[in-house]
Design an enzyme around this catalytic site. Structure first.
Site, short mmCIF file in Angstrom:
data_model
loop_
_atom_site.label_atom_id
_atom_site.label_comp_id
_atom_site.label_asym_id
_atom_site.label_seq_id
_atom_site.Cartn_x
_atom_site.Cartn_y
_atom_site.Cartn_z
N ARG A 170 0.90 -1.14 -0.06
CA ARG A 170 0.13 0.13 0.02
C ARG A 170 0.73 1.37 0.08
NH1 ARG A 170 -1.25 2.69 4.39
NH2 ARG A 170 -0.63 0.89 5.50
N HIS A 221 6.10 -22.38 8.88
CA HIS A 221 7.51 -22.48 8.64
C HIS A 221 8.16 -23.61 9.22
CE1 HIS A 221 8.16 -20.01 12.27
NE2 HIS A 221 9.41 -20.54 12.23
N LYS A 251 11.67 -26.67 8.38
CA LYS A 251 13.07 -26.78 9.03
C LYS A 251 13.52 -28.13 8.74
CE LYS A 251 11.55 -23.80 12.93
NZ LYS A 251 12.50 -22.68 13.16
N GLU A 262 10.89 -20.17 23.97
CA GLU A 262 11.59 -18.93 23.31
C GLU A 262 12.17 -17.91 24.32
OE1 GLU A 262 9.99 -17.40 19.54
OE2 GLU A 262 8.27 -18.26 20.68
N ASP A 287 -0.65 -18.60 18.34
CA ASP A 287 0.65 -18.31 17.80
C ASP A 287 1.77 -19.76 17.61
OD1 ASP A 287 2.51 -16.49 16.53
OD2 ASP A 287 3.61 -16.55 18.36
N HIS A 319 2.67 -24.71 14.80
CA HIS A 319 4.04 -25.50 15.03
C HIS A 319 3.96 -26.50 15.93
CE1 HIS A 319 5.03 -21.69 13.11
NE2 HIS A 319 5.43 -20.96 14.16
N LYS A 363 6.81 -18.06 25.89
CA LYS A 363 7.78 -16.70 25.36
C LYS A 363 8.44 -16.47 26.79
CE LYS A 363 6.24 -15.21 21.42
NZ LYS A 363 7.03 -15.21 20.33
C1 BG6 Z 1 6.24 -17.50 14.52
C2 BG6 Z 1 5.54 -16.79 15.77
O1 BG6 Z 1 5.55 -18.26 13.80
O2 BG6 Z 1 7.11 -18.57 14.94
C3 BG6 Z 1 6.43 -16.18 16.66
O3 BG6 Z 1 4.64 -15.78 15.21
C4 BG6 Z 1 7.67 -17.09 16.92
O4 BG6 Z 1 5.73 -15.61 17.80
C5 BG6 Z 1 8.16 -17.75 15.65
O5 BG6 Z 1 8.86 -16.28 17.55
C6 BG6 Z 1 9.06 -18.98 16.14
O6 BG6 Z 1 9.90 -19.57 14.96
P1 BG6 Z 1 11.34 -20.21 15.16
O7 BG6 Z 1 11.47 -20.46 13.74
O8 BG6 Z 1 12.29 -19.00 15.59
O9 BG6 Z 1 11.25 -21.11 16.00
#
Ligand code: BG6
Length: 509
Positions: free
Chosen positions: A63, A199, A203, A237, A256, A261, A361
């Site tokens: 945008r 994602h 990995k 994390e 999240d 994940h 977190k």
């Molecule tokens: C993301 C989350 O999908 O994954 C983040 O939105 C998180 O909050 C991240 O920090 C963690 O990814 P990775 O690859 O660092 O484990």
């Protein structure tokens, strides 16, 4: 000589270069953090490895009013910061020349029509097929408008090539919104055109769960309730919400990390062997195991879930503020930044084996792993006195950051005493392969360009994952306060209780 034709993408990925056809990648929401931090560095890495097609172009659609030169300057700076390139890196300049900026509002059709014109001109001038990969890197609230506008502008299909769309997580906010979004996206694109990205599946260590299980004969026989006492999956994390307070308020740790994940790690770990390594067979098995998860019932949910929220604390000598003090967070927020949860799978392989899942977190260490604790030997012929330390056999799939696999078992301590102590047998990616695994986005972008959706989430898989966590979301919303834990600690005391009640303990990581 025998020629083995192998369609297995994982094998091909290891042995051969898999090259996509000429195509254009259109990143929608390209001025956001994801593009600069992840997508452009991953694409640059593919470029350096000569894994991008000869005729390739990236259209950044966003945008903000910008010229292509402005956008290129931003991405150059991003590559310096996130890919460590030097100023005047020649390869980086060649790569940056592939970028083109297209400005427009996602809620309007016109910019999408103009985009269609830009694509057609480029394809005609260069004599390349109309192969187009759209990447939605915008806030999820814009997905529906974009998909509808792409459809209305005639961009959901092309006469002369393929069209695919990658959609970033979160895909939906709960089950109802996930189904609604599926309906909208499915009204414009066919399922085989849709690539829902998580994602974690990109990995290397996550893909290796399947190779470890199904390329080796020795683990599968013990991969079940007869030998396994319980499984712990941890995504810890050290990071807090990193300035994304507003986003996190709407998301929280369950949406999240847990919905996507962790449930991905869980399903790859627990699924039945697929008949083939292809998108349909693998995803069918993942859905099957997710369907077998015992629903969390309102009666005992309290005993199966622990929520937490980080309070002020310190980590590595640094004072950290609590979640409620983060910018964009409501002073009375009940958004969880920690979750621990116990799940069971009602099938023959796993009945009665608890899966303890936790994510948080601001924990003391960044570590993602799956730890499988095996049952004790049926008879302790050495006696307890011989043991320096009581320990079970544990197989750990280390997803990050120390990528590898380790097996803990008892060993005799040298000397006449006959003492016993646990030792570990370790495989480390770095040592065995001499390289660190590539970033997850490289693999996933390449797979989407090639048309392999094995490592992407299917609609039914995503919906099933929402179904599993819906009771957790609903229960969390009813609480007026959340158990607190100091930033830099391993979560609330209640999480320890969850395992203690079962006479077990979380691993000390
Ligand atoms: C993301 C989350 O999908 O994954 C983040 O939105 C998180 O909050 C991240 O920090 C963690 O990814 P990775 O690859 O660092 O484990």
């Amino acid at each position: 000589m025998n020629t083995i034709i192998n369609d297995n993408p994982l094998r091909q990925g290891m042995r051969l270069k898999r090259l996509p056809q000429p195509c254009t990648l259109i990143i929608l929401g390209a001025t956001g953090d994801l593009t600069k931090r992840k997508l452009i560095p991953a694409l640059f890495s593919l470029f350096k490895q000569e894994l991008l097609p000869q005729q390739f172009r990236i259209i950044a659609f966003a945008r903000r009013p910008k010229t292509t030169a402005d956008f290129v300057a931003d991405m150059r700076q991003g590559l310096q910061e996130f890919a460590g390139i030097a100023v005047n890196d020649r390869q980086a300049e060649q790569f940056l020349a592939l970028l083109h900026y297209h400005q427009g509002d996602f809620t309007e059709i016109e910019p999408h029509r103009q985009l269609a014109g830009v694509l057609q001109r480029y394809e005609a001038e260069n004599g390349v097929p109309a192969n187009r990969l759209f990447y939605l890197a915008t806030p999820p609230s814009q997905y529906e408008a974009i998909v509808q506008n792409l459809g209305a502008a005639g961009l959901a299909n092309s006469n002369n090539g393929w069209t695919r769309i990658i959609i970033e997580k979160p895909f939906g906010h709960d089950l109802a919104s996930a189904m609604q979004l599926s309906g909208v996206v499915g009204g414009v694109f066919r399922e085989e055109q849709i690539y829902r990205i998580d994602h974690y599946l990109g990995k290397e260590t996550v893909q290796n769960i399947l190779v470890f299980r199904f390329a080796n004969g020795i683990f599968e026989p013990v991969w079940n309730r007869r030998y396994i006492d319980h499984v712990q999956i941890t995504v810890a994390e050290t990071l807090g919400v990193e300035g994304r307070g507003r986003f996190y308020e709407e998301t929280g740790i369950i949406r999240d990390i847990m919905q996507n994940h962790i449930l991905q790690l869980f399903s790859l770990f627990a699924m039945e062997p697929p008949a083939a390594f292809d998108a349909t067979a693998v995803r069918d098995e993942k859905v099957k195991v997710l369907k077998a998860v015992k629903p969390l019932s309102p009666e005992d949910i309290d005993r199966k879930i622990v929520y937490g929220q980080y309070a002020a604390g310190s980590l590595l000598g640094k004072d950290l503020s609590g979640y409620l003090q983060e910018e964009g967070v409501a002073p009375d927020s009940i958004t969880a930044t920690y979750i621990a949860m116990k799940l069971y799978i009602d099938n023959w392989r796993w009945a009665g084996v608890p899966f303890y899942l936790r994510a948080g977190k601001r924990l003391p260490k960044r570590v993602t792993e799956i730890a499988i604790q095996f049952r004790e030997a049926p008879l302790q012929i050495f006696g307890v006195a011989a043991r320096d330390e009581i320990a079970a056999n544990v197989l750990t799939l280390k997803i990050q950051p120390d990528e590898g696999i380790s097996l803990k078992f008892d060993s005799k301590v040298p000397g006449p005493g006959g003492n016993i102590r646990p030792v570990t047998m370790d495989f480390r990616y770095g040592t065995s392969f001499g390289e660190t695994p590539p970033d997850a986005y490289e693999r996933l972008l390449l797979d989407a360009m090639i048309g392999d959706s094995t490592l992407f989430t299917r609609a039914d898989e995503n919906e099933r994952a929402w179904e599993i966590i819906t009771p957790a979301l609903e229960h969390g919303q009813k609480l007026s306060v959340l158990p607190q834990y100091s930033a830099g600690s391993w979560g609330p005391a209640e999480a320890e209780e969850l395992l203690k009640r079962d006479r077990r303990a979380w691993r000390r990581l």
